[in-house]
Design an enzyme around this catalytic site. Structure first.
Site, short mmCIF file in Angstrom:
data_model
loop_
_atom_site.label_atom_id
_atom_site.label_comp_id
_atom_site.label_asym_id
_atom_site.label_seq_id
_atom_site.Cartn_x
_atom_site.Cartn_y
_atom_site.Cartn_z
N CYS A 130 0.80 -1.23 0.00
CA CYS A 130 0.00 0.00 0.00
C CYS A 130 0.83 1.28 0.00
CB CYS A 130 -0.99 -0.01 1.17
SG CYS A 130 -0.29 -0.52 2.75
N HIS A 242 -2.00 6.89 3.66
CA HIS A 242 -0.57 6.79 3.91
C HIS A 242 0.13 8.01 3.32
CE1 HIS A 242 -1.15 2.87 5.39
NE2 HIS A 242 -0.45 2.15 4.53
#
Lengths: 345, 345
Positions: A130, A242
């Site tokens: 990710c 993120h």
């Protein structure tokens, strides 16, 4: 062409996000099978999809019969147990675990960067880490200048660790409203009101496996097997989204304006970068979006050919489910083309 | 020798922390004056110190008469307004603002690193930026290997921005318990459940002033005016405790073990670094401590002479008040020695 689709790990955070995105993107689905391994099952008996409740069944050897596309949004162990069996009965597997990412013959794909790896219609495609996806989306457009060296420091959200880690954050926040939150159930430091520079297990070289994923996967996706890249991965008390601070040395100097222009032309990437109007990317504001955002680009004060920038993405969407579904869309197109070319219908 | 001490900005986070640490360290105080500028006054009429309530008075031209040592824990503007007047009447000023840090003749001191700058008994000493202090504590012991290049990415807590920013975090957490927190009152992105890569204002080179403070101050404190150093500074939803991920290139290769050994011998620094027993530094766990902690040290995969590591410190204590009081302790010793040398008592 309408497909028979399975999701193994459907009840997890990425599985549920995949379900939502399949609907949003009007993915052509004839039949949908939601599957859970015993371990991954969080008790959901069914999940809503396009107005009806789809039962969540335990995965069995029969689960993948007549399935065209199987999304694996489960642990490495579950992927390892089922990937071969699913392929054996004709399903194409798009695996979000890291179980097969480092196998040379398995394509590891971010469609905007290396869709050509889907060319020979593989039966197994690995979906990258990710954090890595946003990082390679930002690095790929810089390849014409020659990427010499990359340093990454990540700021990763709790949902990247799955439902348990997100729950750790929520309960830590509740417990930490008035005083310091306690350590987590496994004895590791609290994630709420903290920064935890350890994601996944430690490797023998002192790096965490999460850091090595960024290294290995960036090299593979960018097709730069010798790329000098290093990473520090840290968990921060964010739910979804993120971020990563990058410093990159290019063989040929690039100006911030040139970098912004290269990114602006790149699909999957949005430039959010205007100090004069106080615009820069943040994870909270990219959550729910299907693009990565890049900004804070500036000359590296420490290197004449260096560039610094900051990149964010929704780790459940572009960092996981959206990317997997974009792979599926390409595979479906390629399969339709192949069928057309051979006269099949 | 017992001193007359003043704190200008006593009601702020750093001022209150200084008060606590003066007591903890048994700083010899004959008289204590707590001062507030109108702006900085948060309404506290008095603060407790060593069992009694000390009134907080508005700062006036008479405030510094007969004061030996004045801690300035206030804004740049307030420091600029009062530093000269305090020195003019004989007070030595230790200023935690950034107003005088970049003036060549003003010593900028982390006592463990460059205490020698206190030698000629200056009347004004600048206390460094809260992120910079931990960074230079970790960099200084590496100087024998020759520091060639430094990249920093910070994870800075809300308290580093003062009481208002800490309050922004607390109210954002409350507002964000069930859904995304709103933007802050000034229109900037929420700090709760987010990472904000902007601290202090933007400079014309695209860096924030916080990032440039790390650059300018590291060079000055380490006495490496040409040091190739660059930084990304980001705010994370942590109350107290700053962290930084560093990648450093040395002129001569250094092993992680050599670095740990060098740090272990360095005052002000604690090595917390054992992957096999899952030990690494976090900001939440260094909060309340007077040392910086360093760990996660490893070879840089991107450079043969590179080293990566992670450093944390309590930004209100070692990053601000403790460091200022350590400076004060040195000044008091030096003044006592000077008095002894000239026969004074």
């Amino acid at each position: 062409m309408s497909l028979s689709v399975a999701i193994l790990g459907a009840t997890g955070l990425v599985g549920r996000t995949a379900l939502r995105i399949l609907d949003e993107r009007r993915f052509p689905i004839r039949e949908l099978r939601l599957l859970a391994s015993d371990r991954a099952d969080r008790g959901a008996r069914s999940l809503a999809f396009r107005g009806r409740e789809v039962p969540v069944d335990p995965v069995t050897p029969e689960s993948f019969a007549q399935v065209d596309l199987a999304f694996f949004t489960c642990s490495n162990e579950v992927s390892q147990a089922w990937a071969e069996r699913a392929q054996a009965v004709g399903a194409r597997v798009i695996d979000n675990s890291s179980a097969f990412r480092y196998v040379d013959v398995v394509p590891l794909v971010v469609p905007e960067v290396n869709a050509e790896r889907l060319g020979p219609l593989p039966t197994l495609v690995a979906n990258p880490n990710c954090s890595t996806i946003a990082i390679v989306l930002a690095l790929a457009p810089l390849r014409p200048w020659g990427i010499e060296q990359v340093h990454v420091a990540t700021y990763q959200s709790a949902s990247g660790g799955g439902g348990d880690t997100l729950q750790d954050l929520e309960s830590g926040i509740q417990a930490g409203l008035d005083h310091d939150p306690p350590r987590r159930a496994d004895g590791s430091p609290a994630l709420a009101f903290n920064v935890v520079p350890k994601i996944d297990r430690f490797e023998s070289n002192g790096y965490t496996r999460e850091e090595m994923k960024i290294v290995w996967e960036s090299r593979k996706i960018l097709d730069l097997p010798e790329l000098a890249i290093s990473a520090t991965a840290a968990r921060v008390p964010v739910r979804v989204g993120h971020a990563a601070a990058l410093s990159v040395t290019l063989r040929q100097a690039i100006s911030p304006d040139e970098a912004r222009a290269a990114w602006a032309k790149s699909p999957g990437l949005e430039v959010v970068d205007d100090p004069s109007s106080d615009r820069y990317p943040t994870p909270l504001e990219v959550a729910g979006r299907d693009v990565a955002r890049v900004g804070r680009v500036r000359h590296d004060l420490a290197h004449p050919r260096g560039l610094l920038f900051f990149v964010v993405s929704d780790n459940l969407r572009k960092g996981a489910a959206t990317n997997a579904i974009q792979i599926a869309e390409r595979l479906a197109d390629l399969a339709a083309q192949a069928a057309g070319a051979t006269g099949e219908r």
